[in-house]
Enzyme design. Structure first.
Site, PDB file in Angstrom:
ATOM      1  N   HIS A 212       0.384  -5.077 -47.968  1.00  0.00           N
ATOM      2  CA  HIS A 212      -0.311  -6.285 -47.389  1.00  0.00           C
ATOM      3  C   HIS A 212       0.398  -7.575 -47.251  1.00  0.00           C
ATOM      4  O   HIS A 212       0.895  -8.072 -48.329  1.00  0.00           O
ATOM      5  CB  HIS A 212      -1.667  -6.714 -48.457  1.00  0.00           C
ATOM      6  N   CYS A 213       0.517  -8.243 -45.996  1.00  0.00           N
ATOM      7  CA  CYS A 213       1.374  -9.223 -45.898  1.00  0.00           C
ATOM      8  C   CYS A 213       0.707 -10.490 -45.857  1.00  0.00           C
ATOM      9  O   CYS A 213      -0.063 -10.561 -44.784  1.00  0.00           O
ATOM     10  CB  CYS A 213       2.274  -8.936 -44.661  1.00  0.00           C
ATOM     11  N   VAL A 214       0.859 -11.523 -46.520  1.00  0.00           N
ATOM     12  CA  VAL A 214      -0.113 -12.775 -46.320  1.00  0.00           C
ATOM     13  C   VAL A 214       0.543 -13.672 -45.251  1.00  0.00           C
ATOM     14  O   VAL A 214      -0.133 -14.362 -44.792  1.00  0.00           O
ATOM     15  CB  VAL A 214       0.207 -13.646 -47.840  1.00  0.00           C
TER      16      VAL A 214
ATOM     17  N   VAL B  52      -1.324 -12.170 -42.357  1.00  0.00           N
ATOM     18  CA  VAL B  52      -2.817 -12.067 -42.694  1.00  0.00           C
ATOM     19  C   VAL B  52      -3.494 -10.647 -42.387  1.00  0.00           C
ATOM     20  O   VAL B  52      -4.530 -10.749 -41.963  1.00  0.00           O
ATOM     21  CB  VAL B  52      -3.777 -13.344 -42.348  1.00  0.00           C
ATOM     22  N   ASN B  53      -2.542  -9.395 -42.798  1.00  0.00           N
ATOM     23  CA  ASN B  53      -3.141  -8.327 -42.416  1.00  0.00           C
ATOM     24  C   ASN B  53      -2.197  -7.327 -42.963  1.00  0.00           C
ATOM     25  O   ASN B  53      -1.028  -7.610 -43.680  1.00  0.00           O
ATOM     26  CB  ASN B  53      -2.690  -8.079 -40.794  1.00  0.00           C
TER      27      ASN B  53
END
Length: 303
Positions: free
Chosen positions: A153-155, A158-159
């Site tokens: 999950h990549c902040v 946001v996905n």
């Protein structure tokens, strides 16, 4: 957080607190980072285009080919970054279809037919989503759903990054690295001339400050992105995700490793003209099962 109160309304014991609920805060952090990234991008754009190289395109009646090339290349890379970024953010990384059941030799068997999911090799059941988890699928505690061939999950976007947007994520990294490297190199001569005393009396304090910040940030981002890209290139060429690194260590032969070129095609497709764009051909979407995240070809010599 989940909690159960006793008859007197006492506080829930620590054992009843689900720490994974705290992962939802990462989504909020992602939204907070968006304006920060926009501010950094704006500072770099101002430094490269408005403060340094834009004014040099036409100077004293002469056109500078170098300045024009840098500004055009900067904008082309910026367009590709925005395009790839939007594709990563708004593309579904891969969701488990409703009522999906693991395939077996005689057809498809649902949960109502088999109560023990462990009879399927590698097929698990998600207790939170209450559905079957296809091979290479993992539950994301931030998105609170199962993601097909989940990488992480990549902040920043946001996905989640999964089977259906991994290529877009990699291209976003590559084009961002090229942009930041170009910015750092383009600002370097101006920065050196400042410390040598050549431009101290020709530039405003604001321009010098923004140029300094933009050059440092560009160099820092370029170096960090280069390390990240090298790691993901290794993952792509071995057909591995960030999560599967630990699973791969316990296996003598990684069953999904089809060879470097085939592994690359599993992510980027077979059409070379589309390798550098966040797009897939209709043929690849139809023929490459890995892009759907439900079935994956395996090595012939791995049982």
């Amino acid at each position: 957080m989940c909690c159960r109160c006793g008859g007197r309304g006492g506080a829930a014991p620590l054992s009843s607190v689900n720490p994974f609920r705290l992962c939802g805060g990462l989504r909020v952090l992602g939204y907070l980072m968006l304006p920060l990234v926009a501010a950094i991008a704006g500072a770099v754009y101002y430094a490269v285009v408005a403060a340094v190289w834009g004014p040099r395109i036409v100077k004293h009646g002469h056109v500078s080919a170098l300045a024009l090339l840098i500004v055009i290349l900067f904008h082309l890379l910026l367009v590709m970054i925005i395009w790839c970024y939007l594709r990563v953010v708004f593309s579904d990384p891969g969701s488990v279809p409703h009522d999906w059941t693991p395939p077996v030799e005689q057809g498809v068997i649902g949960q109502s037919d088999v109560q023990d999911p462990s009879i399927y090799t590698g097929i698990r059941h998600c207790a939170r989503c209450q559905n079957w988890k296809p091979l290479r699928c993992h539950h994301c505690s931030v998105c609170d759903r199962c993601v097909l061939k989940m990488d992480h999950h990549c902040v920043w976007v946001v996905n989640c990054v999964g089977a259906r947007n991994y290529k877009f994520f990699l291209l976003f990294l590559v084009y961002t690295f090229l942009e930041t490297a170009l910015s750092a190199l383009a600002l370097l001569p101006h920065f050196i001339s400042f410390f040598s005393g050549e431009s101290r009396h020709t530039d405003s304090t604001m321009n010098l400050s923004i140029t300094f910040i933009a050059s440092v940030l560009s160099a820092a981002f370029a170096l960090s992105l280069l390390c990240f890209i090298c790691m993901h290139v290794s993952l792509v060429l071995t057909n591995t995700t960030s999560i599967e690194i630990y699973e791969k260590k316990s296996s003598a032969l990684w069953q999904y490793d089809l060879g470097n070129f085939k592994n690359f095609e599993q992510v980027f497709g077979t059409k070379k003209r589309l390798w550098f764009f966040p797009l897939y051909s209709a043929e690849d979407l139809e023929n490459i099962s890995a892009l759907h995240g439900l079935e994956f070809p395996i090595r012939a010599n791995v049982v």
